[in-house]
Design a protein around this motif. Sequence first.
Motif: not given
Length: 106
Positions: A35-56
């Motif tokens: 849902r983020q606007k702008g360019p999507r980077k794979l490195s950002r996806l990895i960080v988001v997924l790790c953070t999401a898993g931890f928060a979950g």
Amino acid sequence: MEELTDGLHYIEQETETLLTVVLLATFGGLVSWLRQKGPRKLSRLIVVLCTAGFAGLLAYYITSAIGLNAQYQCAMSGIAGYGGGTLLDEAVNRVKRLIHDGKDKN
């Protein structure tokens, strides 16, 4: 021997639950990233997924400790995964402001 079998069965069930929770949370993080606007980077996806898993996982343990049923635990884990990165960023910004405000007083 029966106690050992019961213990292994519990560990198997708990592992399955935790994997489900992490999967739901990372799915929430993936939705947030998409849902983020702008360019999507794979490195950002990895960080988001790790953070999401931890928060979950944190959400699961908190909701488990207060006695919510499994459906609420899973729902809260997914929601925490969706907002995990945003919440973490806000917390970092607040700590930075506290440190900056503390330096200004001295």
